[in-house]
Design an enzyme around this catalytic site. Sequence first.
Site, mmCIF file in Angstrom:
data_model
loop_
_atom_site.group_PDB
_atom_site.id
_atom_site.type_symbol
_atom_site.label_atom_id
_atom_site.label_comp_id
_atom_site.label_asym_id
_atom_site.label_seq_id
_atom_site.Cartn_x
_atom_site.Cartn_y
_atom_site.Cartn_z
ATOM 1 N N TRP A 40 4.555 4.836 -2.923
ATOM 2 C CA TRP A 40 4.994 3.502 -3.320
ATOM 3 C C TRP A 40 6.500 3.385 -3.357
ATOM 4 C CZ3 TRP A 40 1.973 -0.493 -2.844
ATOM 5 C CH2 TRP A 40 0.595 -0.258 -2.769
ATOM 6 N N ASP A 98 9.023 0.060 -10.740
ATOM 7 C CA ASP A 98 7.684 -0.375 -10.329
ATOM 8 C C ASP A 98 6.690 0.309 -11.256
ATOM 9 O OD1 ASP A 98 5.200 -0.748 -9.231
ATOM 10 O OD2 ASP A 98 5.710 0.055 -7.256
ATOM 11 N N LYS A 135 -4.204 -2.814 -12.053
ATOM 12 C CA LYS A 135 -4.486 -1.508 -12.635
ATOM 13 C C LYS A 135 -4.655 -1.637 -14.161
ATOM 14 C CE LYS A 135 -2.169 -0.217 -8.580
ATOM 15 N NZ LYS A 135 -3.051 0.655 -7.864
#
Lengths: 360, 360
Positions: A102, A172, A196
């Site tokens: 990511w 993030d 999530k």
Amino acid sequence: MMTAYNFSAGPAKLPEEVMLQAQNEFVDWNGQHSSVMEISHRSKAFLRVAEEAESDFRDLLTIPANYKVLFMHGGGRGQFAAVPLNLSAPEQCSTHIVTGSWSKGAVAESDKYNNAVVIAEATIKDGLKYVEPVKSDLQPDAAYCHFCPNETVDGIAFDWLPQVGSVPLVADMSSTILSQPLDIDKYGLIYAGAQKNIGPSGLSVVIVRDDLLGKAQAITPSFLDYSLQSQNDSMYNTPPTYSWYLAGLVFKWLKDKGGVNAIAAINDQKSALLYEAIDSSDFYNNPVHPDNRSKMNVPFTLANGELDSVFLEQAESAGLQALKGHRSVGGMRASIYNAMPLSGVQALVAFMKEFERKFG
Amino acid sequence: MMTAYNFSAGPAKLPEEVMLQAQNEFVDWNGQHSSVMEISHRSKAFLRVAEEAESDFRDLLTIPANYKVLFMHGGGRGQFAAVPLNLSAPEQCSTHIVTGSWSKGAVAESDKYNNAVVIAEATIKDGLKYVEPVKSDLQPDAAYCHFCPNETVDGIAFDWLPQVGSVPLVADMSSTILSQPLDIDKYGLIYAGAQKNIGPSGLSVVIVRDDLLGKAQAITPSFLDYSLQSQNDSMYNTPPTYSWYLAGLVFKWLKDKGGVNAIAAINDQKSALLYEAIDSSDFYNNPVHPDNRSKMNVPFTLANGELDSVFLEQAESAGLQALKGHRSVGGMRASIYNAMPLSGVQALVAFMKEFERKFG
């Protein structure tokens, strides 16, 4: 109904109590004979939902008044573009700590809109994936320093803050937000795709310090413009209302559970139990250095990789779902976000011991 | 439970059968002991949902094989940016027909990424809002010609296609898609925010002719890049899965109803009934020329505007919800998308007659 535990990395399991409440009021919400997804985002009833969600989220993370909270479209990858577009000029540099898929993806997207420079990367220590704490005086004029404190795919995490002088920190936190307390005022901006620890996919939540607003590049799509969205209470365009509503229910659930301190203690317990099971056997293995093990996403492999598919099939039959590792990594991965109860991890550990007994 | 009819312009009422099915399988979908919103977008079970939704949508609109269908984040305003970013170079021109708030908003956003030129605008004819059919040889090299065949806020619609030579037509069909048959091959691109005739907010659907792909500007955010999304079956990033699933249920519902031809006949009947009620009385008024009346969004005013709030209150009490006109226009607006049954319009018309009897 069989007890099943869903270890999906995202979209992921949501709290059972939240899902049952949402089901119960699905077609007749708030006594309105309509679903909350069928009413205008500008109606008084929805505005109350929106405001309460923000207020509960602020309470949970003790967000200071000089930070705005935005509920936006586009998920984490939408923010990969929105962050450089909003926080930097094209000629400016952004710095990046790359510790997995990511944070790596964020570099490429940033580089479209500014000069993205990688200042640190994950390494190997004692044969395990490791992230050395970052202290860097490189690029002191960078618009921001971007990092991902929990890498969902790789199961790599770190709990220190990069020491990069006065450069604003941008994190993030898609797979770790609300799982533990945060010192918000150490950050310039935090963002998270919802799917999530917050709610269904299609929503992202942004916490941004207000002095960072008002700098969007002229080419920023309006619906991604933090200032515009902030001025319009995240309703410059029609927001993903149902996801926002569900996020609000999750926030209330978490408050009822005692907030982020209480859930952090349970998360510690869950992850400790699972890593202990992995470490206590040569049959299982986790490739990450103890300093950098994720408490949310626990990847593990079998000493005999040929048993992977058997493991996954038998786990599925035992009600232990979605344990397959990311396609770029292989092996297994158990995602144990806030909504996963301790009993789920206990069931997984019991299954792992039994599987080892049969096949070890 | 009182029968209530929700005339919201969007997010709007969804078909009752769809909502009941979704409620029923909310926490245990497909026998998986999980909600469809809690599973990976890359799981076999969700891929089947995604494929079926696309296939049903293609069936409903008879979409030719050389058109791609994309399920994207960001709603209609996301597409205001995505269209110019994907279909034009910065030095190119796009032409625009401006007939209301939405087509006007598209011009401003386009102009960030190309040279947006308005070639026609709504006018007044016989004291009513009117759109002259567009035949234009202006800007024959334009990258595309953008228009909105149904303006949600203004209740202005037109059923002719702009005659602009070989310039690809791009239509914002957020509030009219699936309400009637379409000749897809007359268009270069059609897009729609989902929250009127497709599903909940947070999703947009794009139909794009494949020769228009591959032209995205370098500054296009990846998640808005049509080619990237097309190559990844709309899963370059995590899509809004629950909205996609609900869209799929709506598509199946519409097929069961007999498809777009069958629903178009009902939509004709509904709108004719409502306009007749308005026209047959001096108490009510619609400001749009008969040639350009929307079958989806019917704005109307009272001869005595001071009664607006009384009308809205009493309607609400009678179970006729969300009839307030858009804040930029005032008065009343009844949005009667596919999911609004004829009985809802009948109830509204009966209420209007009774209200006139009392206050007229």
